[in-house]
Write a protein that holds these residues in place. Structure first.
Motif, short mmCIF file in Angstrom:
data_model
loop_
_atom_site.label_atom_id
_atom_site.label_comp_id
_atom_site.label_asym_id
_atom_site.label_seq_id
_atom_site.Cartn_x
_atom_site.Cartn_y
_atom_site.Cartn_z
N ARG A 9 0.85 -0.94 0.00
CA ARG A 9 0.08 -0.09 0.08
C ARG A 9 0.91 1.13 0.10
O ARG A 9 1.94 1.24 0.58
N LYS A 10 0.36 2.30 -0.85
CA LYS A 10 1.09 3.51 -0.74
C LYS A 10 0.24 4.64 0.00
O LYS A 10 -1.08 4.51 -0.54
N PHE A 11 0.87 5.37 0.77
CA PHE A 11 0.31 6.62 1.30
C PHE A 11 0.65 7.66 0.66
O PHE A 11 1.77 7.94 0.18
N LEU A 12 -0.36 8.49 0.05
CA LEU A 12 -0.35 9.68 -0.51
C LEU A 12 0.12 9.23 -2.07
O LEU A 12 0.73 9.93 -2.77
N GLY A 13 -0.46 7.89 -2.59
CA GLY A 13 -0.14 7.57 -3.96
C GLY A 13 -0.87 8.37 -4.73
O GLY A 13 -1.82 8.87 -4.29
N ARG A 14 -0.98 8.01 -5.92
CA ARG A 14 -1.81 8.58 -7.23
C ARG A 14 -3.25 8.18 -7.03
O ARG A 14 -3.41 7.13 -6.76
N LEU A 15 -3.87 9.03 -7.15
CA LEU A 15 -5.53 8.63 -6.92
C LEU A 15 -6.04 8.01 -8.33
O LEU A 15 -5.52 8.41 -9.45
N PRO A 16 -7.10 7.30 -8.33
CA PRO A 16 -7.73 6.75 -9.49
C PRO A 16 -8.20 7.94 -10.16
O PRO A 16 -8.55 8.99 -9.64
N LEU A 17 -8.39 7.79 -11.59
CA LEU A 17 -8.66 8.80 -12.28
C LEU A 17 -10.10 9.53 -11.95
O LEU A 17 -10.12 10.73 -12.02
N PRO A 18 -11.20 8.52 -11.60
CA PRO A 18 -12.41 9.16 -11.38
C PRO A 18 -12.38 9.92 -9.92
O PRO A 18 -13.07 10.88 -10.10
N GLU A 19 -11.79 9.42 -9.12
CA GLU A 19 -11.57 10.19 -7.81
C GLU A 19 -10.68 11.43 -7.90
O GLU A 19 -11.08 12.61 -7.48
N ARG A 20 -9.83 11.53 -8.91
CA ARG A 20 -8.93 12.57 -9.08
C ARG A 20 -9.94 13.89 -9.58
O ARG A 20 -9.98 14.94 -9.51
N ASN A 21 -10.48 13.36 -10.66
CA ASN A 21 -11.73 14.21 -11.41
C ASN A 21 -12.74 14.82 -10.41
O ASN A 21 -13.06 15.98 -10.54
N TYR A 22 -13.24 14.23 -9.75
CA TYR A 22 -14.06 14.39 -8.80
C TYR A 22 -13.52 15.54 -7.85
O TYR A 22 -14.30 16.52 -7.50
N LEU A 23 -12.42 15.12 -7.21
CA LEU A 23 -11.65 15.96 -6.31
C LEU A 23 -11.45 17.22 -6.73
O LEU A 23 -11.26 18.51 -6.08
N ALA A 24 -10.92 17.46 -8.06
CA ALA A 24 -10.52 18.50 -8.65
C ALA A 24 -11.66 19.51 -8.95
O ALA A 24 -11.81 20.72 -8.56
N GLU A 25 -13.03 19.12 -9.23
CA GLU A 25 -14.01 19.82 -9.28
C GLU A 25 -14.58 20.40 -8.09
O GLU A 25 -14.97 21.60 -7.74
N ALA A 26 -14.57 19.53 -6.92
CA ALA A 26 -15.07 19.95 -5.49
C ALA A 26 -14.08 20.88 -4.93
O ALA A 26 -14.43 21.91 -4.38
N LEU A 27 -12.72 20.89 -5.13
CA LEU A 27 -11.99 21.46 -4.67
C LEU A 27 -11.90 22.99 -5.35
O LEU A 27 -11.56 24.03 -5.00
N ARG A 28 -12.25 22.92 -6.75
CA ARG A 28 -12.14 24.32 -7.50
C ARG A 28 -13.08 25.18 -6.64
O ARG A 28 -13.17 26.41 -6.70
N THR A 29 -14.36 24.48 -6.56
CA THR A 29 -15.40 25.17 -5.71
C THR A 29 -14.92 25.95 -4.47
O THR A 29 -15.26 27.16 -4.15
#
Length: 465
Positions: A9-29
């Motif tokens: 297991r990786k801590f602070l590893g790269r996110l799965p693409l769907p999770e990354r896209n959701y996160l980007a939209e949420a954090l932008r707002t």
């Protein structure tokens, strides 16, 4: 770099693409909302510390609302109990999504951020208690420094121009979500006045109706908004803090996607309501809660009174030590390996950033010292002071690594073939384009088959001409 752990297991590893896209939209707002929050807080401080301060008090204390329904409240009260219910509604949806589709859905993966968040709440509370025990202060404010304000933290990142990698942003968001959950529980358990069981029963009945309508697939804002207002009003009159109603309704929304759905109902509603929360509700709450005197005498008291000093040290020292220490211990005992692109000082910088405890800390400060208006204002000044110190400290620490963060961020965002998929995800999955081509060809063949079938049906007279 050390050898891979048995768990892999990786801590602070790269996110799965769907999770990354959701996160980007949420954090932008949230980032835009955080900037508005900063503007509102500055406006409140200026308004309350100029010759116009009497008008600030007049507006904040102006009462409006139907007294027959027990809702004749001041503007400041409406902001704290009414508008923040929208904020906690979004927090409830975020928590539900994290539990069913995000970082918290896997107990093993969730252990580390949950332990980090809990440590980041327990240590600040202990710091506050220690300062007030030794200084002879009131222990009532132990919960003030426990919360993290994600919008304010993101605003700081926007101001200092630091583009954190998505894994660090996701960890910060998960910390804030768990923070919000336990802050909600603290408010519900420790700041509930004498219960009105009739009103509480009505609120619970309203929540049951809300849940049944959702399960039946009933749609329409004209159904849910009036019902939500009734539930909120009953919850307020029950003695339980009214924001709990928002959390409960948020947790009831479905946040998993059925076949054919691009977004779940919870994600869709969150997309609609989050801008209202981040852009209107939270800034207005800040406008009517952050207006405290910041004269030299008031600022001096922040560092001399045990209650206010406990809040400042809890936010600045307790949060950083608690989150970093909890994360390090959890990673060691769960044998999770830190992403090789990052280092433990990055985690400490993020832990310092989590010391910005603006919105919920102000709310808990109002609740904890509601019988002492003077001390309430002093505690609010302490929250502002601690948050500013944490922002400056974390800003300095993050700036030291800004080149590394920028390089990682640009690598994550690079999309040279302009297909909407960052190149780094395609490099990780060399067969991606081949599978996409096969999928498109299969869909095209299916469309041709259906078209041929429809043409044959028309020739046979079995279908519409």
């Amino acid at each position: 770099m050390s050898a891979p752990t048995p768990t892999g297991r990786k801590f602070l590893g790269r996110l799965p693409l769907p999770e990354r896209n959701y996160l980007a939209e949420a954090l932008r707002t949230e980032t835009v909302g955080g900037v508005l929050l900063l503007i509102a807080a500055i406006a409140a401080l200026l308004w309350a510390n100029t010759p116009l301060s009497h008008s600030y008090e007049a507006v904040s204390d102006f009462h409006i609302g139907p007294s027959a329904l027990g809702l004749d409240l001041s503007v400041q009260h409406w902001a704290a109990d009414g508008l923040l219910a929208i904020f906690f509604f979004v927090a409830g949806i975020e928590l539900k999504r994290e539990l069913v589709a995000g970082e918290l859905r896997d107990p093993k993966a969730a252990a580390l951020p949950v332990i980090a968040a809990l440590s980041g709440m327990i240590v600040p509370a202990l710091v506050y208690v220690l300062v007030n025990k030794t200084g002879g202060g009131s222990l009532s404010g132990w919960a003030v420094p426990v919360a993290t304000d994600i919008a304010f933290a993101l605003a700081v990142l926007a101001v200092i121009g630091t583009s954190l990698p998505s894994a660090l942003r996701a960890f910060l968001l998960t910390l804030a979500v768990v923070d919000d959950l336990f802050a909600i529980l603290i408010i519900a358990v420790f700041f509930t006045s004498d219960l009105n069981f009739a009103a509480l029963g009505g609120a619970v009945a309203g929540l049951v109706v809300f849940w049944v309508l959702l399960r039946k697939g009933i749609r329409g804002w004209y159904v849910y908004i009036p019902l939500a207002l009734v539930i909120w009003g009953l919850m307020y009159n029950s003695g339980v803090h009214a924001t709990i109603a928002g959390v409960a309704m948020g947790l009831m929304l479905r946040c998993t996607r059925n076949e054919g759905e691009k977004h779940s109902p919870g994600e869709h509603i969150e997309h609609l309501v989050r801008p209202v929360s981040a852009g209107l509700a939270v800034p207005l709450f800040a406008l009517f809660s952050a207006g405290v005197s910041v004269s030299g005498g008031a600022l001096g008291k922040v560092f001399t009174q045990p209650e206010t000093l406990g809040v400042v040290l809890g936010l600045v020292v307790g949060k950083a030590v608690g989150i970093f220490g909890g994360t390090w211990l959890a990673a060691r005992f769960t044998r999770a390996e830190l992403n090789e692109d990052l280092a433990w000082p990055d985690v400490f910088a993020l832990a310092s950033l989590a010391g910005i405890g603006f919105t919920v800390s102000l709310l808990i400060g109002e609740l904890a010292f509601s019988t002492d208006p003077a001390l309430t204002d002093e505690v609010k000044a302490a929250v502002l002071t601690g948050s500013v110190i944490a922002a400056v400290l974390s800003g300095v620490l993050l700036k030291l690594r800004v080149r590394k963060y920028r390089a990682l961020y640009e690598e994550e965002e690079r999309d040279e073939d302009r297909d909407g998929i960052p190149d780094i995800y395609e490099q990780d999955d060399p067969g991606y384009h081949l599978r996409m081509a096969e999928l498109y060809e299969a869909k095209a063949a299916e469309h041709r088959r259906l078209a041929e079938h429809a043409g044959a049906a028309r020739e046979d007279g079995d279908g519409p001409a």
